[in-house]
Design an enzyme around this catalytic site. Structure first.
Site, mmCIF file in Angstrom:
data_model
loop_
_atom_site.group_PDB
_atom_site.id
_atom_site.type_symbol
_atom_site.label_atom_id
_atom_site.label_comp_id
_atom_site.label_asym_id
_atom_site.label_seq_id
_atom_site.Cartn_x
_atom_site.Cartn_y
_atom_site.Cartn_z
ATOM 1 N N HIS B 70 18.695 39.477 45.144
ATOM 2 C CA HIS B 70 17.690 39.798 44.138
ATOM 3 C C HIS B 70 16.648 38.686 44.010
ATOM 4 O O HIS B 70 15.460 38.955 43.863
ATOM 5 C CB HIS B 70 18.401 40.022 42.798
ATOM 6 N N LYS B 112 1.931 44.371 39.057
ATOM 7 C CA LYS B 112 3.140 44.263 39.862
ATOM 8 C C LYS B 112 4.104 45.384 39.495
ATOM 9 O O LYS B 112 4.084 45.890 38.385
ATOM 10 C CB LYS B 112 3.821 42.915 39.618
ATOM 11 N N HIS B 116 14.536 48.243 38.395
ATOM 12 C CA HIS B 116 15.662 47.874 37.543
ATOM 13 C C HIS B 116 16.718 48.953 37.709
ATOM 14 O O HIS B 116 17.117 49.625 36.760
ATOM 15 C CB HIS B 116 15.227 47.697 36.084
ATOM 16 N N ASN B 117 17.166 49.097 38.942
ATOM 17 C CA ASN B 117 17.989 50.242 39.331
ATOM 18 C C ASN B 117 19.439 50.148 38.879
ATOM 19 O O ASN B 117 19.941 51.051 38.207
ATOM 20 C CB ASN B 117 17.943 50.414 40.854
#
Lengths: 233, 767
Positions: B70, B112, B116-117
């Protein structure tokens, strides 16, 4: 002519009111919620938003902001005060207007265009409209379901203090045209003396045709001309 | 994993293997601990070599989050380097909190998109809410006032109760956050497919505006300058969120709700206003928000970008809980916090402004010139590592990739092997398609978003791109997010190109000039060669598409591991595009505006049914070759649209994409409830059957509504730009009638509109 825009922490339509004032050619200024003075302003607007996050009842904390004493005093002196959406809820909580707003019956936030019928054109904010006119103001709220006890509702009705009602395009009042379950399709009301007005819909969002309409312009033009004539309608 | 006291961490653990001579000290952390934090044994060794010592427990923890997928992009960095990131308009490319492009007159737009899966899969409301919160902070960190949010969402089918729960929560979360902060959610998309049942995707894009001289960056410079933590207090929420997002979403992982942060939009609003006030009063040297990996990330990145070091005293961090240990403080992902380096001597003024907004502000350390990030507590040095090693030096892996077998198999499917629909069935088919999950109105979603707050929304959700006015100016910015996951599944590279093309087209349809792109690369487990191939192809397609349109990529993110260990999502490279309009008054909406206008179809319709909504809805087939990306035709269309808008030729303009001409015409009619009489005979340049004309998804097409007196000029402009323009009919009436070579169909606009509008709400109610 100078409109005072009260900024609570969490207000988010303050700049929109500033823009509306600019469009009608009025001066405006922001009043921080901790200020205790609203002198120098001809009219006060409590804008929409989520004052203090609305984590308690909407407007329940905002009404304790120091500025609210000054706003009450201004209103008692006959000064024109307008509360929009969260600002309306703050007026309800502060007792400047009667009643309360509950959660929308659909339990969801609703943002969409909404037809309103204007029933009281004797306030500083509505005198340039025609009684019974149907307007298009957007709504954007989750707690706009107006509620008051039966005596208060009767009083509001008897004294003609219901200013805006959710309506069909032809002005008729139906359940289908009521977006949030408000009693008597109430979208906005005024106080006994008619100088304090609160409504859930957003007139400041329809002051330029590029943003989808100009039906809200006369709210701001009304108060300008009202103030310009020294408070004489 | 449980937090530990770093003072006696792991000292009693049994050591295995001899210590490397070049590496100082002894190993004090057990392999199972770094593995539990997501580091491999090789990565542990790498860390030892990089920092010349065995890291202690806290240092391992800090490396583990910074080297997580991440934060470090370790499995994607090499491929992402292939993206074009430079362009005339780019003021800030990738590597900062957000990209920034110039829109003229000293104004700029920061934007941007991020995913946030995983959080949204296990805790839909907070996952989506904090997804919004994070990306909003990225924008105002740069000094920009956020003026728009867009949310591309990908869900499993609505016939499953868990999916409905997720959809409901995600939409409410985005609404709850954005509405309260007062940023209009003006666009996005939603797409439904079985592959998203395991793992929904929540991508959120935020856009803000600022003046060139207001740009602030996440840099810590000037030894001796103070470092301040402002905003919320630090609590125990979201610890190891970044690591959680860097692994498959297995059932076990779904239990890790504690890795999901809790959002407070009210605080965010206060922080936003406070930060913009700090920028306006010129009190900020460098600033960065605290998101994934919290204080660890912000301190190391700011120091590293500034070529500096930093000394941080954890005793000084304002905490919301007592007894927090260093590990928790350094890894907390408590929301609504910012790390900043104020202009020297202005710490008091900064604190006063934060106090005014009822927020905390504390000096927690200072910038140093040694390049080391030093963390202390109670006077003890708890961690001491080179900041750049943490922030910039994560390994970058080349992963194995191989083309999945299904690609050729599905790609060779020929839609002609299916029985053609009868002409009498076509109206019914269109009605059914209009009420399908992917094509129906998304009103249920966007009516829960305040899409007008800010008095700038010129083109509202429900059409193609949204247009927002930059406050105090007459400039507009057009915004859209696009991807067709089915195309990307069937042909990843082409799918990504088509996504860029669709975004550019939608931006140009409003009259805006496409400027730049942000993206979320959502994929499965990168250790699987097939997944990695799709990821790589998606990036290559994105790069190629962006080159064609001259729209550089200024940022975005990569989200891997969107799978449950077995089934992966479709490759989903979501594109967010920004365009600019010099005169927002000229913005062109979609949807027929009035009766009696001429309707012109731009572009050719070919035999392209592969991967179409028609095949999916009517036959349950997701196969065939997606429509071909035609760079020349797309470019010509965009220059034509930009000129046509500037000339004021277009009353309305609408993209013709998923669902084909049939759906595009219907959507145009439904926009304002104005029907049309259309004849496609002249536009049928490829000799297609009526149903193929209706449902082909050929790209580089658009439907333009033009005043009859201007139709000839529009045609001339089309010829000049080398695009095909076909007069296909007139607007008016309450029916949509479509004819072609003696065949015809008729739809009642109001009736079809009813099911189009209510389809999603009914499906979510389980009806």
């Amino acid at each position: 002519m100078k409109i005072g825009i009260v900024v609570f922490p969490g207000s988010n339509c303050d700049r929109d009111i500033e823009r509306a004032a600019e469009v009608v050619g009025s001066e405006s200024g922001f009043i921080w919620h901790k200020d205790k003075d609203v002198r120098g302003y001809d009219a006060i607007v409590l804008p929409g938003g989520f004052a203090h996050g609305d984590y308690l009842r909407c407007g329940a904390i905002a009404r304790f902001s120091p500025v609210m004493d000054a706003v009450s005093e201004f209103a008692e002196g006959g000064g024109p005060v307008l509360g929009i959406c969260n600002g309306f809820q703050t007026l309800l909580e502060s007792g400047l207007l009667p009643g309360a707003t509950l959660r929308n019956t659909g339990l969801r936030f609703i943002c969409r265009p909404q037809k309103l019928r204007i029933d009281n054109v004797n306030t500083p904010f509505t005198h340039l409209y025609k009684k019974g006119e149907v307007l298009d103001f957007p709504i954007a709220h989750a707690e706009g379901n107006y509620y008051a006890d039966p005596d208060t509702i009767k009083l509001l009705e008897d004294e003609g203090r219901i200013v805006f009602r959710y309506a069909e395009p032809d002005g008729s009042l139906t359940e289908a045209s009521n977006p949030n379950g408000s009693m008597h399709n109430i979208a906005g009301i005024t106080n006994k003396t008619g100088n304090v007005v609160g409504l859930m819909p957003h007139p400041e969002r329809v002051v330029e045709s590029i943003l989808g309409g100009t039906d809200g312009l006369r709210v701001f033009k009304s108060v300008m001309s009202w103030c310009g004539k020294g408070g004489v309608r | 994993m449980a937090a530990k006291d770093v003072k006696d961490m792991g000292l009693d653990k049994k050591m295995n293997g001899p210590a490397n001579a070049a590496i100082k000290g002894e190993r004090t952390v057990a392999p199972e601990d770094w593995r539990a934090m997501g580091l491999t044994d090789e990565e542990y060794d790498m860390i030892c070599h990089r920092i010349g010592k065995h890291p202690n427990f806290l240092e391992v923890a800090m490396f583990s989050v910074m080297w997580s997928e991440h934060c470090s992009y370790k499995n994607s960095r090499k491929v992402l380097k292939l993206l074009p990131t430079k362009g005339e308009c780019v003021l800030q490319g990738p590597g900062e909190n957000a990209g920034i492009v110039d829109v003229g007159d000293g104004l700029a737009v920061a934007f941007k998109m991020e995913s946030h899966n995983h959080p949204s899969a296990v805790e839909p409301y907070q996952g989506a809410a904090t997804g919004s919160g994070g990306i909003i902070r990225d924008i105002f960190t740069m000094g920009a006032r956020p003026i728009a949010i867009l949310d591309p969402l990908f869900f499993g089918p609505t016939d499953d109760a868990r999916n409905r729960h997720i959809i409901d929560g995600v939409v409410a979360g985005i609404a709850g956050y954005g509405n309260a902060v007062g940023i209009p959610t003006v666009g996005g998309m939603s797409w439904f497919g079985k592959c998203y049942s395991v793992n929904p995707l929540v991508n959120v894009m935020c856009v803000g505006y600022l003046k060139h001289d207001e740009i602030r960056r996440g840099k810590a410079t000037g030894a001796g300058n103070k470092v301040m933590l402002i905003g919320s207090t630090t609590g125990r929420d979201g610890i190891h969120g970044a690591t959680f997002a860097s692994a498959d979403l297995t059932e076990e992982a779904q239990e890790r709700k504690s890795a999901v942060q809790v959002g407070d939009p009210f605080r965010e609003k206060l922080l936003l206003e406070a930060c913009l006030e700090l920028v306006a009063k010129d009190l900020v040297l460098g600033i960065q928000d605290l998101g994934a990996a919290g204080l660890t990330c912000a301190t190391s990145e700011m120091a590293s970008r500034g070529g500096s070091g930093m000394r941080v005293e954890l005793d000084l961090v304002p905490k919301r809980e007592t007894g927090m240990n260093p590990y928790e403080i350094m890894l907390s992902e408590s929301q609504e916090r910012m790390l900043m380096v104020p202009v020297p001597g202005k710490e008091g003024e900064v604190t006063d402004i934060l106090r005014k907004w009822d927020l905390d502000a504390a000096v927690i350390g200072e910038v140093t010139d040694c390049g080391t990030l030093t963390i202390t507590m109670h006077g003890d040095v708890l961690a001491e590592v080179p900041a750049d090693q943490l922030a910039e030096s994560a390994p970058a892996y080349d992963r194995e990739y191989v083309k999945p077998a299904y690609i050729d198999e599905l790609g060779s499917f020929d839609p002609d092997t299916l029985p053609a629909p009868k002409d009498g069935e076509l109206a019914g088919i269109i009605e059914k398609m209009a009420a399908s999950a992917n094509l129906c109105s998304k009103h249920w979603i966007y009516s829960q978003y305040d899409h007008q707050v800010g008095s700038g929304t010129v083109i509202k959700p429900g059409g193609d791109a949204a247009v927002v006015r930059i406050p105090g100016t007459n400039k507009g910015i057009a915004l859209t997010t696009d991807v067709n996951p089915r195309y990307c599944y069937l042909y990843p590279r082409e799918g990504a190109k088509l996504a860029v093309a669709e975004a550019a087209r939608k931006v140009a349809l409003t009259g805006a000039k496409p400027l730049a792109v942000t993206n979320c690369q959502n994929h499965g487990n990168p250790m699987k060669p097939e997944v990695y191939w799709s990821f790589r192809e998606s990036v290559l397609g994105l790069a190629e598409g962006c080159e064609v349109f001259g729209t550089p990529v200024t940022g975005g993110n990569v989200s891997f591991y969107n799978e449950d260990g077995e089934t992966a999502i479709y490759p989903t490279p979501t594109i967010g595009m920004v365009g600019s309009l010099d005169d927002v008054e000229k913005a062109v909406p979609s949807g027929f505006k009035r009766s009696g206008s001429s309707i012109v179809l731009i572009g050719e319709t070919k035999d392209e049914l592969g991967g179409s909504e028609y095949l999916s809805i009517m036959h349950g087939i997701e196969a065939g070759r997606p429509p071909r990306f035609d760079a020349a035709a797309e470019k010509a269309l965009i220059s034509f649209l930009t000129e046509a808008a500037d000339e004021g030729f277009m009353l309305s303009a609408h993209d013709c994409a998923e669902g084909g001409l049939a759906i595009a015409l219907l959507e145009d009619a439904l926009g304002n409830g104005i029907g049309a009489e259309v004849d496609l005979s002249d536009a049928n340049t490829h000799g297609l059957a009526f149903w193929k004309m209706l449902f082909s998804e050929s790209t580089a097409r658009a439907i333009i509504e033009v005043e009859p007196v201007k139709a000839a000029a529009l045609q001339a402009l089309a010829r000049k730009n080398g695009v095909k323009a076909f007069y296909i009919g007139r607007t008016g009436g309450d029916k949509l009638t479509v004819r072609m070579a003696g065949k015809s169909l008729e739809l009642d606009v109001k009736k079809v509109g009813g099911s189009y509008e209510k389809a999603l709400e009914s499906a979510l109610a389980g009806r």
